[in-house]
Design a protein around this motif. Structure first.
Motif, PDB file in Angstrom:
ATOM      1  N   LEU A 102       0.814  -1.221   0.000  1.00 25.12           N
ATOM      2  CA  LEU A 102       0.000   0.000   0.000  1.00 25.12           C
ATOM      3  C   LEU A 102       0.848   1.272   0.000  1.00 25.12           C
ATOM      4  O   LEU A 102       0.329   2.350  -0.320  1.00 25.12           O
ATOM      5  CB  LEU A 102      -0.906   0.024   1.231  1.00 25.12           C
ATOM      6  CG  LEU A 102      -2.091  -0.941   1.254  1.00 25.12           C
ATOM      7  CD1 LEU A 102      -2.723  -0.955   2.634  1.00 25.12           C
ATOM      8  CD2 LEU A 102      -3.125  -0.548   0.202  1.00 25.12           C
ATOM      9  N   LEU A 105       0.781   3.923  -2.865  1.00 25.76           N
ATOM     10  CA  LEU A 105      -0.535   4.560  -2.955  1.00 25.76           C
ATOM     11  C   LEU A 105      -0.739   5.535  -1.805  1.00 25.76           C
ATOM     12  O   LEU A 105      -1.264   6.640  -1.998  1.00 25.76           O
ATOM     13  CB  LEU A 105      -1.634   3.496  -2.953  1.00 25.76           C
ATOM     14  CG  LEU A 105      -3.070   4.003  -3.047  1.00 25.76           C
ATOM     15  CD1 LEU A 105      -3.296   4.774  -4.332  1.00 25.76           C
ATOM     16  CD2 LEU A 105      -4.057   2.833  -2.947  1.00 25.76           C
ATOM     17  N   LYS A 109      -1.407   9.657  -2.069  1.00 22.76           N
ATOM     18  CA  LYS A 109      -2.645  10.203  -1.510  1.00 22.76           C
ATOM     19  C   LYS A 109      -2.355  11.276  -0.469  1.00 22.76           C
ATOM     20  O   LYS A 109      -3.066  12.276  -0.364  1.00 22.76           O
ATOM     21  CB  LYS A 109      -3.488   9.080  -0.887  1.00 22.76           C
ATOM     22  CG  LYS A 109      -4.068   8.082  -1.872  1.00 22.76           C
ATOM     23  CD  LYS A 109      -5.153   8.696  -2.737  1.00 22.76           C
ATOM     24  CE  LYS A 109      -5.799   7.641  -3.623  1.00 22.76           C
ATOM     25  NZ  LYS A 109      -6.850   8.220  -4.501  1.00 22.76           N
ATOM     26  N   GLY A 122       3.155   9.033  -8.506  1.00 22.94           N
ATOM     27  CA  GLY A 122       1.799   8.837  -8.998  1.00 22.94           C
ATOM     28  C   GLY A 122       1.737   8.586 -10.493  1.00 22.94           C
ATOM     29  O   GLY A 122       2.514   9.123 -11.269  1.00 22.94           O
ATOM     30  N   SER A 127      -4.159   3.083  -8.175  1.00 20.42           N
ATOM     31  CA  SER A 127      -5.093   2.567  -7.175  1.00 20.42           C
ATOM     32  C   SER A 127      -5.581   1.174  -7.534  1.00 20.42           C
ATOM     33  O   SER A 127      -5.607   0.262  -6.693  1.00 20.42           O
ATOM     34  CB  SER A 127      -6.291   3.502  -7.040  1.00 20.42           C
ATOM     35  OG  SER A 127      -5.921   4.732  -6.462  1.00 20.42           O
ATOM     36  N   TYR A 128      -5.965   0.998  -8.804  1.00 18.69           N
ATOM     37  CA  TYR A 128      -6.538  -0.274  -9.226  1.00 18.69           C
ATOM     38  C   TYR A 128      -5.488  -1.378  -9.240  1.00 18.69           C
ATOM     39  O   TYR A 128      -5.792  -2.541  -8.931  1.00 18.69           O
ATOM     40  CB  TYR A 128      -7.203  -0.109 -10.587  1.00 18.69           C
ATOM     41  CG  TYR A 128      -8.361   0.848 -10.517  1.00 18.69           C
ATOM     42  CD1 TYR A 128      -9.607   0.419 -10.084  1.00 18.69           C
ATOM     43  CD2 TYR A 128      -8.205   2.197 -10.838  1.00 18.69           C
ATOM     44  CE1 TYR A 128     -10.672   1.304  -9.989  1.00 18.69           C
ATOM     45  CE2 TYR A 128      -9.261   3.089 -10.743  1.00 18.69           C
ATOM     46  CZ  TYR A 128     -10.488   2.635 -10.315  1.00 18.69           C
ATOM     47  OH  TYR A 128     -11.537   3.512 -10.200  1.00 18.69           O
ATOM     48  N   THR A 130      -2.952  -1.457  -7.185  1.00 13.47           N
ATOM     49  CA  THR A 130      -2.695  -1.746  -5.779  1.00 13.47           C
ATOM     50  C   THR A 130      -3.751  -2.689  -5.212  1.00 13.47           C
ATOM     51  O   THR A 130      -3.437  -3.595  -4.429  1.00 13.47           O
ATOM     52  CB  THR A 130      -2.653  -0.441  -4.960  1.00 13.47           C
ATOM     53  OG1 THR A 130      -1.625   0.410  -5.478  1.00 13.47           O
ATOM     54  CG2 THR A 130      -2.369  -0.729  -3.495  1.00 13.47           C
ATOM     55  N   PHE A 131      -5.000  -2.495  -5.604  1.00 12.33           N
ATOM     56  CA  PHE A 131      -6.046  -3.408  -5.152  1.00 12.33           C
ATOM     57  C   PHE A 131      -5.738  -4.843  -5.593  1.00 12.33           C
ATOM     58  O   PHE A 131      -5.975  -5.804  -4.849  1.00 12.33           O
ATOM     59  CB  PHE A 131      -7.407  -2.982  -5.708  1.00 12.33           C
ATOM     60  CG  PHE A 131      -7.999  -1.791  -5.009  1.00 12.33           C
ATOM     61  CD1 PHE A 131      -8.048  -1.734  -3.636  1.00 12.33           C
ATOM     62  CD2 PHE A 131      -8.511  -0.730  -5.734  1.00 12.33           C
ATOM     63  CE1 PHE A 131      -8.602  -0.639  -2.985  1.00 12.33           C
ATOM     64  CE2 PHE A 131      -9.060   0.364  -5.098  1.00 12.33           C
ATOM     65  CZ  PHE A 131      -9.113   0.410  -3.723  1.00 12.33           C
ATOM     66  N   SER A 165      -8.290   2.200 -15.055  1.00 11.34           N
ATOM     67  CA  SER A 165      -9.427   2.463 -14.158  1.00 11.34           C
ATOM     68  C   SER A 165     -10.305   1.247 -13.919  1.00 11.34           C
ATOM     69  O   SER A 165     -11.494   1.377 -13.654  1.00 11.34           O
ATOM     70  CB  SER A 165     -10.287   3.599 -14.720  1.00 11.34           C
ATOM     71  OG  SER A 165      -9.560   4.793 -14.793  1.00 11.34           O
ATOM     72  N   LEU A 292     -15.126  -2.768  -7.347  1.00 13.00           N
ATOM     73  CA  LEU A 292     -14.602  -2.064  -6.173  1.00 13.00           C
ATOM     74  C   LEU A 292     -15.388  -2.424  -4.926  1.00 13.00           C
ATOM     75  O   LEU A 292     -14.806  -2.735  -3.868  1.00 13.00           O
ATOM     76  CB  LEU A 292     -14.660  -0.553  -6.392  1.00 13.00           C
ATOM     77  CG  LEU A 292     -14.201   0.307  -5.215  1.00 13.00           C
ATOM     78  CD1 LEU A 292     -12.708   0.142  -4.971  1.00 13.00           C
ATOM     79  CD2 LEU A 292     -14.559   1.778  -5.433  1.00 13.00           C
ATOM     80  N   TRP A 335     -10.000   6.446   0.527  1.00  9.48           N
ATOM     81  CA  TRP A 335      -9.291   5.991  -0.671  1.00  9.48           C
ATOM     82  C   TRP A 335      -9.485   6.974  -1.834  1.00  9.48           C
ATOM     83  O   TRP A 335      -8.554   7.229  -2.598  1.00  9.48           O
ATOM     84  CB  TRP A 335      -9.780   4.598  -1.086  1.00  9.48           C
ATOM     85  CG  TRP A 335      -9.337   4.251  -2.473  1.00  9.48           C
ATOM     86  CD1 TRP A 335      -8.065   3.958  -2.898  1.00  9.48           C
ATOM     87  CD2 TRP A 335     -10.160   4.208  -3.652  1.00  9.48           C
ATOM     88  NE1 TRP A 335      -8.050   3.728  -4.246  1.00  9.48           N
ATOM     89  CE2 TRP A 335      -9.317   3.876  -4.737  1.00  9.48           C
ATOM     90  CE3 TRP A 335     -11.515   4.422  -3.895  1.00  9.48           C
ATOM     91  CZ2 TRP A 335      -9.795   3.745  -6.042  1.00  9.48           C
ATOM     92  CZ3 TRP A 335     -11.987   4.292  -5.181  1.00  9.48           C
ATOM     93  CH2 TRP A 335     -11.137   3.956  -6.237  1.00  9.48           C
ATOM     94  N   HIS A 336     -10.663   7.554  -1.945  1.00  9.51           N
ATOM     95  CA  HIS A 336     -10.904   8.500  -3.033  1.00  9.51           C
ATOM     96  C   HIS A 336     -10.068   9.770  -2.882  1.00  9.51           C
ATOM     97  O   HIS A 336      -9.739  10.411  -3.884  1.00  9.51           O
ATOM     98  CB  HIS A 336     -12.392   8.863  -3.110  1.00  9.51           C
ATOM     99  CG  HIS A 336     -13.235   7.799  -3.748  1.00  9.51           C
ATOM    100  ND1 HIS A 336     -13.972   6.902  -3.011  1.00  9.51           N
ATOM    101  CD2 HIS A 336     -13.444   7.470  -5.047  1.00  9.51           C
ATOM    102  CE1 HIS A 336     -14.610   6.082  -3.831  1.00  9.51           C
ATOM    103  NE2 HIS A 336     -14.302   6.410  -5.069  1.00  9.51           N
TER     104      HIS A 336
END
Length: 420
Positions: A102, A105, A109, A122, A127-128, A130-131, A165, A292, A335-336
């Motif tokens: 993490l 990310l 952030k 960045g 983000s995607y 990292t998930f 995305s 998500l 997260w957003h």
């Protein structure tokens, strides 16, 4: 290398007709190979690398280097943990691995909030990706994922259609699709669906969303800011227009990603399923940005509930689920972004899901009591269903108005309504 990347055009995924023309042309050899029951792994990776380079070309060339660094970092973290997991399973090393995965990310952030500028780490899609990595480490911890090879990992990470995305795929599902090449009959069905998804995506993104964001939203926004105050009718109109634009823009993009994935023989999960027809908030999150919401459900909410129940944090399981709902959705808000309206959006939905859960339990209890005394259960028909859709739709729209950040501008940074 830097000069070469700066000389490239900057093509955002699915952003222009040229992007689609060149992408579809490069997919022809892949489609032919699948038709004959084969894969072209080297060619597929070269196509992905080429379009990733275009995604980070021009003025965005530094993002390419950030992407390469990120890819190396996550490869080290994932395979170091996989090697360790084959020998032992201590909690502390699992938590450290999750934190290390993490870390990039978290930096991008937090850095803008602290230093006032975007992080050099960045890049579009971090983000995607990292998930995906975090999910793999968790599944390795659970013993569900073993013997991942570096090539299958990299193929999963740089899979072109979903890199920027989503939708957020799972490694095991993706790899099974890749290894098991579809039959001709299945592939024909996939191509038929791919055409439908691409056409629907074009309608959503290039016609409906473009019309909203170009012609409808700007004058409504100016009128709302000019009216000022805590709330006004133009802000209500903006709420609906922006909410629909968010859906059609993102759903259109997701349709493109799924359609291109199908052409490449991969059944990437659908991301939206008529979310504005949901009859309650729980149903909404089973329809909206599904990859998500399911990721947070499986890897945050369920684990929070399990941990709190195991440690007996709360005696009442309903209290446990309520706290888990609130923490899960608040985390999604963070997260957003680290802005009050993102966090408020998450808390709003956390509280909404708690109320939703309470109402479901209350309704069951009432129906049980009515049954014991010989009465009919509470009405559950097309009218109550329609009422549920109506209420849920407007609750969601209010939450999207919060999420948009427009209220932040209207209340705290509105130059149009200030006296001159």
């Amino acid at each position: 290398m830097s000069s070469f990347l700066r000389s490239l055009p900057n093509w955002q995924p699915y952003g222009t007709p040229n992007y689609f023309i060149f992408l579809l042309l490069t997919l022809i050899p892949i489609a032919i190979a699948i038709w004959f029951g084969k894969r072209l792994p080297i060619y597929e990776e070269l196509v992905s690398i080429a379009f990733i380079s275009l995604m980070f070309g021009g003025l965005h060339y530094l993002q390419f280097f950030a992407f390469i660094f990120y890819l190396v970092w996550q490869t080290i973290v994932v395979f170091a943990y996989q090697g360790y997991r084959k020998k032992a399973n201590h909690n502390w090393l699992f938590y450290i691995s999750i934190l290390l995965s993490l870390l990039p990310l978290l930096i991008i952030k937090i850095e803008p909030t602290i230093f006032g500028h975007n992080s050099l780490l960045g890049f579009l899609g971090i983000s995607y990706l990292t998930f995906r990595n975090v999910a793999m480490i968790m599944e390795m911890r659970d013993g569900e994922l073993k013997n991942v090879t570096i090539w299958s990992f990299l193929r999963f990470m740089i899979f072109l259609p979903t890199i920027s995305s989503g939708p957020i795929d799972r490694y095991r599902r993706f790899n099974e699709d890749y290894v098991n090449v579809p039959s001709r009959e299945d592939y024909l069905n996939m191509l038929e669906k791919a055409v439908w998804y691409l056409m629907l995506g074009a309608l959503y993104k290039f016609i409906i969303s473009h019309t909203l964001v170009t012609y409808i939203i700007p004058p409504i926004k100016l009128a709302a800011l000019a009216a000022g105050g805590v709330m006004n009718w133009h802000t209500i109109l903006y709420m609906y227009a922006w909410g629909f634009d968010l859906f059609f823009d993102f759903a259109g993009y997701s349709m493109f990603a799924v359609g291109i994935s199908y052409i490449m023989g991969i059944k990437t999960p659908i991301n939206f399923n008529k979310p504005f027809l949901a009859r309650d908030l729980k149903d909404f999150w089973n329809r909206w940005h599904m990859s998500l919401s399911f990721w947070f459900r499986d890897f945050v909410f369920m684990r929070l509930v399990y941990t709190m129940m195991k440690r007996k944090v709360f005696k009442n399981r309903n209290t446990t689920s309520s706290v888990a709902y609130l923490l899960n959705m608040t985390l999604m808000g963070f997260w957003h972004g680290l802005h009050w309206y993102y966090v408020a959006y998450g808390i709003f939905h956390g509280v909404g899901l708690i109320i939703n859960d309470w109402w479901i339990r209350k309704k069951k209890a009432v129906n049980k009591s009515r049954k014991l005394i010989g009465q009919q259960p509470l009405a559950d028909n097309k009218w109550t269903h329609g009422l549920g859709i109506f209420i849920t739709f407007h609750v969601v729209m209010i939450s999207l108005l919060i999420f948009s950040g427009f209220l932040d501008t209207l209340w705290f940074h509105n130059l149009l309504s200030q006296p001159k």
